[in-house]
Design a protein around this motif. Structure first.
Motif, PDB file in Angstrom:
ATOM      1  N   ILE A   1     -49.208  16.593   5.228  1.00 49.60           N
ATOM      2  CA  ILE A   1     -48.707  17.005   6.073  1.00 49.60           C
ATOM      3  C   ILE A   1     -48.027  15.036   6.704  1.00 49.60           C
ATOM      4  CG2 ILE A   1     -49.703  16.454   8.434  1.00 49.60           C
ATOM      5  CD1 ILE A   1     -51.967  18.522   7.423  1.00 49.60           C
ATOM      6  N   TYR A   2     -48.287  14.243   6.091  1.00 52.97           N
ATOM      7  CA  TYR A   2     -47.704  12.588   6.737  1.00 52.97           C
ATOM      8  C   TYR A   2     -46.695  12.566   5.887  1.00 52.97           C
ATOM      9  CZ  TYR A   2     -46.939   7.725   7.389  1.00 52.97           C
ATOM     10  OH  TYR A   2     -46.557   6.728   7.533  1.00 52.97           O
ATOM     11  N   ALA A   3     -46.235  13.812   4.492  1.00 55.59           N
ATOM     12  CA  ALA A   3     -44.851  13.289   4.604  1.00 55.59           C
ATOM     13  C   ALA A   3     -43.940  13.784   5.067  1.00 55.59           C
ATOM     14  CB  ALA A   3     -45.561  13.614   2.627  1.00 55.59           C
ATOM     15  N   ALA A   4     -44.049  15.330   4.975  1.00 53.64           N
ATOM     16  CA  ALA A   4     -43.601  15.818   6.141  1.00 53.64           C
ATOM     17  C   ALA A   4     -43.438  15.309   7.570  1.00 53.64           C
ATOM     18  CB  ALA A   4     -44.554  17.188   6.636  1.00 53.64           C
ATOM     19  N   ALA A   5     -44.096  14.313   8.192  1.00 54.76           N
ATOM     20  CA  ALA A   5     -44.232  13.569   9.081  1.00 54.76           C
ATOM     21  C   ALA A   5     -43.001  12.592   8.742  1.00 54.76           C
ATOM     22  CB  ALA A   5     -44.778  13.258   9.471  1.00 54.76           C
ATOM     23  N   VAL A   6     -43.100  12.305   7.557  1.00 57.15           N
ATOM     24  CA  VAL A   6     -42.070  10.827   7.624  1.00 57.15           C
ATOM     25  C   VAL A   6     -40.566  12.003   7.185  1.00 57.15           C
ATOM     26  CG1 VAL A   6     -41.435   9.650   6.217  1.00 57.15           C
ATOM     27  CG2 VAL A   6     -44.230   9.536   6.217  1.00 57.15           C
ATOM     28  N   ARG A   7     -40.537  12.691   6.483  1.00 54.67           N
ATOM     29  CA  ARG A   7     -39.422  13.589   6.548  1.00 54.67           C
ATOM     30  C   ARG A   7     -38.989  13.681   7.521  1.00 54.67           C
ATOM     31  NH1 ARG A   7     -41.569  15.854   2.264  1.00 54.67           N
ATOM     32  NH2 ARG A   7     -42.083  17.972   3.482  1.00 54.67           N
ATOM     33  N   GLY A   8     -40.005  13.717   8.887  1.00 53.88           N
ATOM     34  CA  GLY A   8     -39.041  14.845   9.480  1.00 53.88           C
ATOM     35  C   GLY A   8     -38.544  13.412  10.948  1.00 53.88           C
ATOM     36  N   HIS A   9     -39.823  12.141  11.068  1.00 47.01           N
ATOM     37  CA  HIS A   9     -39.257  11.145  11.641  1.00 47.01           C
ATOM     38  C   HIS A   9     -37.785   9.792  10.943  1.00 47.01           C
ATOM     39  CE1 HIS A   9     -41.878  12.525  15.129  1.00 47.01           C
ATOM     40  NE2 HIS A   9     -43.036  11.875  13.972  1.00 47.01           N
ATOM     41  N   THR A  10     -37.651   9.739   9.447  1.00 45.13           N
ATOM     42  CA  THR A  10     -36.921   9.075   9.408  1.00 45.13           C
ATOM     43  C   THR A  10     -35.488  10.203   8.656  1.00 45.13           C
ATOM     44  OG1 THR A  10     -37.586   8.835   6.951  1.00 45.13           O
ATOM     45  CG2 THR A  10     -38.638   7.560   8.453  1.00 45.13           C
ATOM     46  N   THR A  11     -35.623  11.088   8.703  1.00 40.64           N
ATOM     47  CA  THR A  11     -34.495  12.174   8.324  1.00 40.64           C
ATOM     48  C   THR A  11     -34.101  11.805   7.208  1.00 40.64           C
ATOM     49  OG1 THR A  11     -32.772  11.109   9.629  1.00 40.64           O
ATOM     50  CG2 THR A  11     -33.292  12.210  10.519  1.00 40.64           C
TER      51      THR A  11
ATOM     52  N   GLY B   1     -50.256   2.660   5.652  1.00 38.51           N
ATOM     53  CA  GLY B   1     -51.149   1.292   5.260  1.00 38.51           C
ATOM     54  C   GLY B   1     -52.895   2.819   6.252  1.00 38.51           C
ATOM     55  N   LEU B   2     -52.705   3.619   7.539  1.00 37.21           N
ATOM     56  CA  LEU B   2     -53.281   4.087   7.746  1.00 37.21           C
ATOM     57  C   LEU B   2     -53.354   5.353   7.933  1.00 37.21           C
ATOM     58  CD1 LEU B   2     -52.996   3.368  11.730  1.00 37.21           C
ATOM     59  CD2 LEU B   2     -55.357   2.630  10.530  1.00 37.21           C
ATOM     60  N   HIS B   3     -51.954   6.167   7.241  1.00 40.92           N
ATOM     61  CA  HIS B   3     -51.513   7.364   6.661  1.00 40.92           C
ATOM     62  C   HIS B   3     -51.622   8.025   5.162  1.00 40.92           C
ATOM     63  CE1 HIS B   3     -51.668   7.967  10.938  1.00 40.92           C
ATOM     64  NE2 HIS B   3     -50.953   6.972  11.509  1.00 40.92           N
ATOM     65  N   ALA B   4     -51.640   6.966   4.438  1.00 44.21           N
ATOM     66  CA  ALA B   4     -51.196   7.097   3.179  1.00 44.21           C
ATOM     67  C   ALA B   4     -51.740   6.496   1.894  1.00 44.21           C
ATOM     68  CB  ALA B   4     -49.726   6.749   2.878  1.00 44.21           C
ATOM     69  N   LEU B   5     -52.822   5.549   2.617  1.00 44.82           N
ATOM     70  CA  LEU B   5     -53.577   4.016   1.981  1.00 44.82           C
ATOM     71  C   LEU B   5     -54.897   4.265   2.053  1.00 44.82           C
ATOM     72  CD1 LEU B   5     -51.065   1.428   0.713  1.00 44.82           C
ATOM     73  CD2 LEU B   5     -50.996   3.663  -0.134  1.00 44.82           C
ATOM     74  N   GLY B   6     -55.122   5.388   3.816  1.00 43.36           N
ATOM     75  CA  GLY B   6     -56.492   5.071   3.487  1.00 43.36           C
ATOM     76  C   GLY B   6     -57.396   4.334   4.565  1.00 43.36           C
TER      77      GLY B   6
ATOM     78  N   LEU C   1     -41.649   5.066  11.967  1.00 38.86           N
ATOM     79  CA  LEU C   1     -41.234   4.921  10.948  1.00 38.86           C
ATOM     80  C   LEU C   1     -39.328   4.961  10.851  1.00 38.86           C
ATOM     81  CD1 LEU C   1     -42.877   6.626   8.455  1.00 38.86           C
ATOM     82  CD2 LEU C   1     -43.202   4.285   9.256  1.00 38.86           C
ATOM     83  N   GLY C   2     -38.803   5.494  11.680  1.00 37.56           N
ATOM     84  CA  GLY C   2     -37.343   5.864  12.136  1.00 37.56           C
ATOM     85  C   GLY C   2     -36.839   4.762  12.820  1.00 37.56           C
ATOM     86  N   TYR C   3     -37.224   3.616  13.697  1.00 38.83           N
ATOM     87  CA  TYR C   3     -36.493   2.519  14.346  1.00 38.83           C
ATOM     88  C   TYR C   3     -36.666   1.538  13.110  1.00 38.83           C
ATOM     89  CZ  TYR C   3     -39.284   4.098  18.301  1.00 38.83           C
ATOM     90  OH  TYR C   3     -39.946   4.848  19.381  1.00 38.83           O
ATOM     91  N   LEU C   4     -36.827   1.052  12.102  1.00 39.25           N
ATOM     92  CA  LEU C   4     -36.576  -0.059  11.483  1.00 39.25           C
ATOM     93  C   LEU C   4     -35.826   0.957  10.009  1.00 39.25           C
ATOM     94  CD1 LEU C   4     -35.890  -2.708  10.083  1.00 39.25           C
ATOM     95  CD2 LEU C   4     -38.372  -2.758   9.299  1.00 39.25           C
ATOM     96  N   LEU C   5     -36.121   2.248   9.875  1.00 39.15           N
ATOM     97  CA  LEU C   5     -35.735   2.293   8.086  1.00 39.15           C
ATOM     98  C   LEU C   5     -33.917   2.819   8.651  1.00 39.15           C
ATOM     99  CD1 LEU C   5     -38.722   4.338   6.542  1.00 39.15           C
ATOM    100  CD2 LEU C   5     -37.180   2.835   6.087  1.00 39.15           C
ATOM    101  N   GLY C   6     -33.897   3.782  10.075  1.00 38.79           N
ATOM    102  CA  GLY C   6     -32.035   3.481  10.574  1.00 38.79           C
ATOM    103  C   GLY C   6     -31.743   2.449  10.700  1.00 38.79           C
ATOM    104  N   ARG C   7     -32.063   1.488  11.335  1.00 40.14           N
ATOM    105  CA  ARG C   7     -31.677  -0.110  11.089  1.00 40.14           C
ATOM    106  C   ARG C   7     -31.269  -0.918   9.600  1.00 40.14           C
ATOM    107  NH1 ARG C   7     -33.674  -6.138  13.358  1.00 40.14           N
ATOM    108  NH2 ARG C   7     -31.607  -7.240  12.885  1.00 40.14           N
TER     109      ARG C   7
END
Length: 365
Positions: A50-60, A270-275, A311-317
């Motif tokens: 679920i989190y992997a899909a969220a990362v892809r969706g928000h960062t493209t 850290g919260l969603h992938a590393l617990g 996540l998309g903010y800085l990765l976009g920059r």
């Protein structure tokens, strides 16, 4: 008659509806909720997917949570060093912890009045408008005005936000600035905020895209988070290259904002992938940013409630910066900068993958 209908709707439907919603949250939902020690998606069935899909969706982007975490840690260290370099030029102790605590505790660096906040935002916008044609390109036909955020919104509102002009341009775009409790609002972050929300940030990119010739109305109005917010963050740094910051204290505000967005990558993953437990996330953001305790709490709760969205903010920059490293050999040269920005903005908002593909194929614009 309309007022009476509204009063009845609020009394008979809206308030009772909110009361039922609160009872469900405070009852069955809270009773079955995970504790603060396990707030992330990792603790749910299929949470990793679920989190992997969220990362892809928000960062493209096709990027793993672990890689995002590493990028965040690298960026945090980079901007901590930048804060130290600026502090050294001021004659301060360059240790980041010392710089952070000094800025948090400096009552001389807060605003004196609401008018002070507004006049500072308008001055920053005016400087940026004058410099933009030389460094980026023509300003949009739509103008941008600075207005005070409504007092109903401001007590619990964000620092500021941008509102687009209508497509028929019957009024200007608006940069709404929060003027509540000026004595608690740092001066040093105000210019970075203005450059992000107005010019050369959101107004320049969004209004310019709306006015870009296109047969597709959708392409004129679409906003793709890592492109739109990535440009906003990029604009904070670009303003430094353009010489728009008033002085080193204001440049520390730029670094403060950059650290905040870098911490997002570390804390969200850290919260969603590393617990991570919630307390670890709060402590990390408190140590490595210059945010207030209230903002730290709010930010961590946002990341818990909306996984991957920050996540998309800085990765976009960073995606924009990578393109720039290849195509601008001298950042002090306005001609090179203007040509780069013409090509970057000329294609309108794109996913980060499409943006990279277009530049490899011959650049948009």
């Amino acid at each position: 008659a309309v007022r009476e209908d509204l009063v009845r709707a609020v009394a008979d439907r809206i308030r009772p509806g909110f009361a039922r919603f609160r009872r469900e949250l405070a009852g069955p939902v809270l009773e079955s909720a995970r504790g603060d020690d396990r707030p992330g998606l990792l603790w749910l069935p299929d949470g990793e997917q679920i989190y992997a899909a969220a990362v892809r969706g928000h960062t493209t982007l096709e990027v793993t949570a672990q890689r995002v975490h590493e990028i965040g840690e690298q960026q945090v260290q980079h901007w901590r060093r930048q804060a130290g370099d600026i502090a050294r030029g001021l004659g301060w102790d360059p240790d980041f912890d010392s710089v952070r605590d000094r800025l948090r505790g400096a009552r001389s660096l807060v605003f004196a009045s609401a008018d002070d906040i507004l006049s500072g935002a308008r001055a920053a916008l005016l400087r940026a408008e004058r410099a933009t044609p030389r460094w980026i390109g023509n300003l949009p036909a739509a103008s941008c005005e600075v207005l005070a955020m409504d007092p109903v919104e401001s007590p619990h509102g964000v620092l500021g936000h941008y509102e687009t002009a209508p497509l028929d341009r019957r009024r200007a775009a608006r940069y709404w600035v929060n003027i509540a409790e000026p004595g608690n609002r740092p001066r040093y972050e105000a210019e970075a905020l203005a450059f992000h929300e107005s010019v050369p940030g959101h107004h320049l990119e969004i209004a310019g895209s709306q006015e870009r010739p296109s047969s597709s109305r959708f392409r004129r109005v679409v906003e793709i988070l890592p492109y739109t917010e990535g440009w906003g963050l990029y604009a904070e740094g670009l303003a430094d290259e353009m010489g728009l910051y008033s002085g080193p204290i204001d440049r520390l505000g730029m670094v403060s904002f950059a650290l905040w967005r870098a911490c997002r990558l570390v804390v969200d993953t850290g919260l969603h992938a590393l617990g991570w437990p919630r307390r670890r996330a709060v402590d990390y953001l408190w140590r490595n940013s210059i945010l207030t305790p209230t903002n730290v709490d709010n930010e961590v709760d946002r990341y818990i409630a909306h996984p991957g969205s920050a996540l998309g903010y800085l990765l976009g920059r960073l995606a924009i910066e990578r393109l720039k490293e290849t195509h601008v050999t001298d950042r002090s040269d306005p001609l090179q900068q203007r040509e780069f920005h013409r090509r970057l903005l000329g294609g309108g908002p794109l996913t980060m993958t499409l943006l990279a593909d277009q530049w490899r194929a011959g650049a948009p614009g």
